[in-house]
Design a protein around this motif. Structure first.
Motif, PDB file in Angstrom:
ATOM      1  N   LYS A 417       0.829  -1.205   0.000  1.00 57.48           N
ATOM      2  CA  LYS A 417       0.000   0.000   0.000  1.00 57.48           C
ATOM      3  C   LYS A 417       0.865   1.257   0.000  1.00 57.48           C
ATOM      4  CE  LYS A 417      -3.556   2.491   2.581  1.00 57.48           C
ATOM      5  NZ  LYS A 417      -3.886   3.295   1.409  1.00 57.48           N
ATOM      6  N   ASP A 420       2.286   1.749  -3.394  1.00 57.80           N
ATOM      7  CA  ASP A 420       1.228   2.155  -4.319  1.00 57.80           C
ATOM      8  C   ASP A 420       0.830   3.621  -4.088  1.00 57.80           C
ATOM      9  OD1 ASP A 420      -0.856   1.643  -6.274  1.00 57.80           O
ATOM     10  OD2 ASP A 420      -2.233   1.829  -4.571  1.00 57.80           O
ATOM     11  N   ASP A 421       0.675   3.999  -2.813  1.00 55.53           N
ATOM     12  CA  ASP A 421       0.323   5.382  -2.488  1.00 55.53           C
ATOM     13  C   ASP A 421       1.380   6.351  -3.003  1.00 55.53           C
ATOM     14  OD1 ASP A 421      -1.990   4.673  -1.309  1.00 55.53           O
ATOM     15  OD2 ASP A 421      -1.378   5.062   0.759  1.00 55.53           O
ATOM     16  N   LYS A 423       3.461   5.912  -5.449  1.00 58.38           N
ATOM     17  CA  LYS A 423       3.442   5.978  -6.909  1.00 58.38           C
ATOM     18  C   LYS A 423       2.285   6.825  -7.408  1.00 58.38           C
ATOM     19  CE  LYS A 423       5.983   1.865  -8.179  1.00 58.38           C
ATOM     20  NZ  LYS A 423       5.933   0.438  -8.503  1.00 58.38           N
ATOM     21  N   ARG A 424       1.121   6.681  -6.766  1.00 59.41           N
ATOM     22  CA  ARG A 424      -0.023   7.485  -7.190  1.00 59.41           C
ATOM     23  C   ARG A 424       0.210   8.954  -6.907  1.00 59.41           C
ATOM     24  NH1 ARG A 424      -4.640   7.172  -4.842  1.00 59.41           N
ATOM     25  NH2 ARG A 424      -4.082   5.763  -3.168  1.00 59.41           N
ATOM     26  N   LYS A 427       2.707  10.158  -9.552  1.00 60.01           N
ATOM     27  CA  LYS A 427       2.069  10.026 -10.867  1.00 60.01           C
ATOM     28  C   LYS A 427       3.031   9.831 -12.040  1.00 60.01           C
ATOM     29  CE  LYS A 427      -0.780  13.395  -9.857  1.00 60.01           C
ATOM     30  NZ  LYS A 427      -1.661  14.476  -9.755  1.00 60.01           N
TER      31      LYS A 427
ATOM     32  N   THR B  82      -8.180  12.542 -13.245  1.00 60.15           N
ATOM     33  CA  THR B  82      -7.447  11.814 -12.211  1.00 60.15           C
ATOM     34  C   THR B  82      -8.331  11.593 -11.000  1.00 60.15           C
ATOM     35  OG1 THR B  82      -5.590  13.156 -12.935  1.00 60.15           O
ATOM     36  CG2 THR B  82      -5.233  11.754 -11.026  1.00 60.15           C
ATOM     37  N   ASP B  86      -9.379   8.253  -8.584  1.00 60.46           N
ATOM     38  CA  ASP B  86      -8.594   8.318  -7.359  1.00 60.46           C
ATOM     39  C   ASP B  86      -9.340   7.628  -6.210  1.00 60.46           C
ATOM     40  OD1 ASP B  86      -7.263   8.949  -5.080  1.00 60.46           O
ATOM     41  OD2 ASP B  86      -7.149  11.102  -5.437  1.00 60.46           O
ATOM     42  N   ASP B  88      -8.659   7.367  -3.148  1.00 64.11           N
ATOM     43  CA  ASP B  88      -8.694   8.154  -1.920  1.00 64.11           C
ATOM     44  C   ASP B  88      -9.829   9.175  -1.958  1.00 64.11           C
ATOM     45  OD1 ASP B  88      -6.563   6.774  -0.984  1.00 64.11           O
ATOM     46  OD2 ASP B  88      -5.076   8.296  -1.535  1.00 64.11           O
TER      47      ASP B  88
END
Lengths: 427, 319
Positions: A417, A420-421, A423-424, A427, B82, B86, B88
């Motif tokens: 996680k 992944d967080d 990387k997001r 971006k 995006t 998303d 979140d």
């Protein structure tokens, strides 16, 4: 006929609006007497008051005004607004190292201090501290280092005595040359059943171990995200998980009310403490616990967390004078004065070796020779490169560790996680 | 048009017979025709500066890549694209709506019961009526701090009471259900009395004869409540539902204080109780992604509008 009054009204409204804007936007850099007023923006405590007076005395015509905002968290949004609006940032701004690394992606917002003769000051700073604020090719210097968050390990002598462990700081430091030894000591401490946990939360320990893992963390020096391929990050994570699995963590978020209370009622026996944290520990533990806390060396080889810089924003109208002031405040002499005033540990080798720093002992912490302990920690450290989104990624990894402590995620899930967080986010 | 009502016949100009000097005529024309607009202008000017402009500007920012370094490239609707992917953001939407339901439904039901009780003949009625609105005068921050301690994992009162019944201590911040419950409790505690007062005022304007007639017809108290009280105070119900919805969509302080620690804005380790406004703040002021934060802000605005319309339609249909 209908048009004219509308125009008049419009003109009046516009004129009023302009007047209002002008009134708030002026900033008044020049005082009426014709001298130059330099505005310094700081957060927390920089301990510069006496230095300002000295500088004003030796530089006639210059007046210094400090705008201080107590909490870093309140300072950052303001700083963001000043930089985005192109006004309000004053002449000298304090930048915490995490925020500096975000600005390093856009160094053009700041004056290149090399243009103002800062180049010859390089030997005055720890090499890595200098590098943090200069562009990779070394052609541009954004800020000059003030302090560094030198690391020690704070511990409760009373709880250690209760658990049958040594209490003398040399002997305690000898208990944990490495983090594995720290873990073993923690097991012993837990087995003794004092009711306290060994450390406050995984996040703080992790941050400390991470900063000891070589020259970069989440980003490589070309600003590529390497959180999942840098073995150092994974090693710090695994080491921390081992500590959590052994049940050593009190799982109390740092800077929460429970954390503050934890100092007072002895909820945890050790905490990795950057030099600037000593003030917090003293304040939260209160006078009744004076002498119960002590400082030993940190496991592993040195580490820093935090520390700041002074920079001159491009929007300053007195760039030359501002750069000179920043150079004065970050000189070895300036850093020693700031250390004496507020315990901000110097980033200048000369200041670190200054007897005033070297021989400084902290009466609250059993007269621990903090000047020496932190000085050794800083000198042992290799430079660490922090990328642009270092702080937000650190927040996310910290949350993943908390989820493990809460038993909500397995270590592997939490790691996935966190990656992944990150990387997001990037971006 | 109300203007012409207030000032008898200034607009319909009198027959042009007596032509006054030009200057005088111009000024009086300005006065009669334009000064009313000037009088109401302050509201619109202030609304434009502090309401409309920020709204539009936020929209403008949301179309850009906008970070610590100021305005970057124009990227059109990229931030919104995006946003829709998303997790979140959607997590924050679910959290906000979940807490909205938990904090609004029981609150309004309870307020209605309270109001109808306070509408009876009771001893010390004024004292009781004042008592229910007392929580509103406490500051949100104080409520947040006190309830955070009540729902603390290690030393909280709720866990203490549960301990008496041999229930293991609950880590209130670790799960969605527990954190939502704690936060909804804060909101309910603070606002139930306020809504009860609104309902009470509405109930007191219902003519007594209706109840007397119903009693004569043999309707029970419950039946009277359902068939007379509720329909008669419908406008107040619509008002409280819409206001509570808007407040619920903007929920920020309570979960933020409940969160604690240096990264409280994430609303728990796994964003268990992060609301939309917290997510907006995190993106704009913690991650310094100003453009993305602005996009979140606009989505909050649209969602509130949507919910208000739905509320309005649902509550109106009953008529």
């Amino acid at each position: 006929m209908a048009v004219r009054p509308r125009r008049t009204l419009l003109a009046a409204v516009v004129a009023t609006a302009l007047a209002a804007t002008a009134a708030c936007g002026g900033g008044g850099a020049d005082s009426a007497s014709g001298g130059t007023t330099l505005i310094v923006k700081t957060f927390s405590q920089f301990g510069y008051d006496e230095l300002y007076e000295e500088y004003e005395a030796s530089h006639p015509g210059i007046t210094i005004k400090e705008d201080n905002i107590g909490k870093l968290g309140d300072y950052l949004p303001k700083l963001q607004q000043w930089m985005a609006a192109g006004k309000g940032a004053g002449d000298v701004v304090a930048l915490e190292e995490g925020i500096l690394s975000q600005f390093m992606a856009k160094p053009d917002q700041f004056v290149n201090l090399l243009d103002h003769g800062a180049g010859e000051l390089e030997p005055n700073f720890l090499e890595w501290k200098w590098k943090q604020a200069s562009t990779p090719d070394g052609s541009k210097l954004v800020g000059l280092g003030t302090d560094v968050g030198a690391q020690g390990m704070c511990y409760r002598t009373d709880l250690f005595a209760k658990a049958g462990l040594p209490t003398d700081r040399e002997a305690v430091g000898a208990l944990w040359p490495t983090w594995d030894d720290y873990l073993a000591t923690g097991r012993k401490f837990t087995a003794a059943g004092t009711g306290a946990k060994f450390f406050d939360t995984a996040g703080g320990v992790y941050q400390n171990i991470l900063m000891q893992q070589g020259d970069h963390t989440y980003y490589d020096t070309s600003n590529k995200l390497v959180i999942d391929t840098n073995p150092g990050v994974r090693k710090a994570w695994d080491q921390t998980i081992a500590l959590v699995d052994a049940g050593l963590s009190a799982n109390i978020d740092q800077y929460s009310p429970q954390w503050n209370a934890g100092f007072k009622n002895g909820a945890f026996a050790t905490i990795p403490c950057p030099s600037w944290m000593l003030g917090t520990i003293e304040k939260q533990s209160g006078p009744e616990n004076k002498g119960k806390w002590d400082v030993a060396r940190v496991p592993g080889n040195g580490a820093v967390r935090g520390g700041s810089f002074l920079a001159v924003p491009q929007q300053s109208t007195h760039q030359k004078e501002a750069a000179e002031l920043a150079e004065f405040l970050t000189s070895a002499k300036g850093q020693t004065a700031a250390f004496k005033a507020k315990n901000n540990f110097p980033s200048s080798p000369r200041a670190i070796d200054d007897p005033a720093v070297r021989d400084f002992t902290n009466p609250y912490f059993n007269d621990a020779p903090v000047g020496k302990i932190f000085g050794d920690s800083v000198k042992a450290l290799k430079p660490v490169y922090l990328g642009p989104d270092n702080n937000p990624i650190g927040d996310r990894v910290g949350n993943a560790l908390t989820a493990v402590q809460q038993g909500k995620l397995s270590p592997d899930e939490a790691w996935a996680k966190a990656v992944d967080d990150a990387k997001r986010l990037v971006k | 048009m109300a203007v012409t009502d207030v000032r008898p016949r200034p607009v319909a100009p009198p027959p042009r017979a007596p032509i006054p000097p030009l200057r005088h005529g111009f000024l009086s024309l300005v006065d009669t025709r334009w000064s009313p607009y000037l009088f109401i202008a302050p509201f619109f000017v202030i609304f434009a500066i502090f309401g409309l402009f920020p709204l539009a500007y936020t929209g403008w920012v949301s179309l850009h890549e906008w970070d610590l370094g100021g305005a970057g490239a124009f990227i059109g609707l990229d931030n919104y694209t995006t946003l829709f992917g998303d997790p979140d953001f959607w997590n924050a939407v679910v959290n906000t709506l979940g807490m909205l339901v938990l904090a609004t439904v029981p609150q309004l039901l309870l307020a209605m019961v309270l109001a109808s009780l306070l509408n009876q003949k009771l001893r010390g009625l004024t004292l009781l009526r004042m008592g229910v609105v007392l929580p509103i005068v406490t500051s949100v921050a104080a409520v947040g701090i006190v309830f955070s301690q009540i729902f603390d994992r290690d030393a909280g009162m709720v866990n203490g009471i549960l301990g008496l019944f041999d229930v293991a201590p609950i880590d209130w911040r670790a799960d969605k259900w527990s954190s939502w419950t704690a936060i909804a409790t804060m909101v309910n505690w603070r606002w139930t009395g306020y809504n009860a007062l609104i309902y009470l005022a509405a109930m007191q304007s219902i003519p007594r004869e209706l109840y007397e007639a119903a009693t004569v017809d043999g309707a029970s108290k419950v039946r009277q409540f359902r068939s007379i009280t509720v329909p008669m105070i419908r406008p107040s119900i619509i008002f409280t539902v819409i206001v509570s919805t808007i407040a619920g969509m903007q929920l920020f302080t309570e979960p933020l204080i409940f969160g604690q620690g240096g990264y409280a804005i994430s609303g728990g380790s796994l964003r268990q109780f992060q609301t939309l406004s917290m997510y907006m703040f995190e993106k704009a002021f913690r991650d310094f992604d100003y453009g993305y934060g602005s996009a979140v802000a606009w989505m909050i605005f649209l969602l509130i509008t949507l919910l208000a319309v739905v509320n309005f339609l649902v509550t109106r249909r009953g008529n």
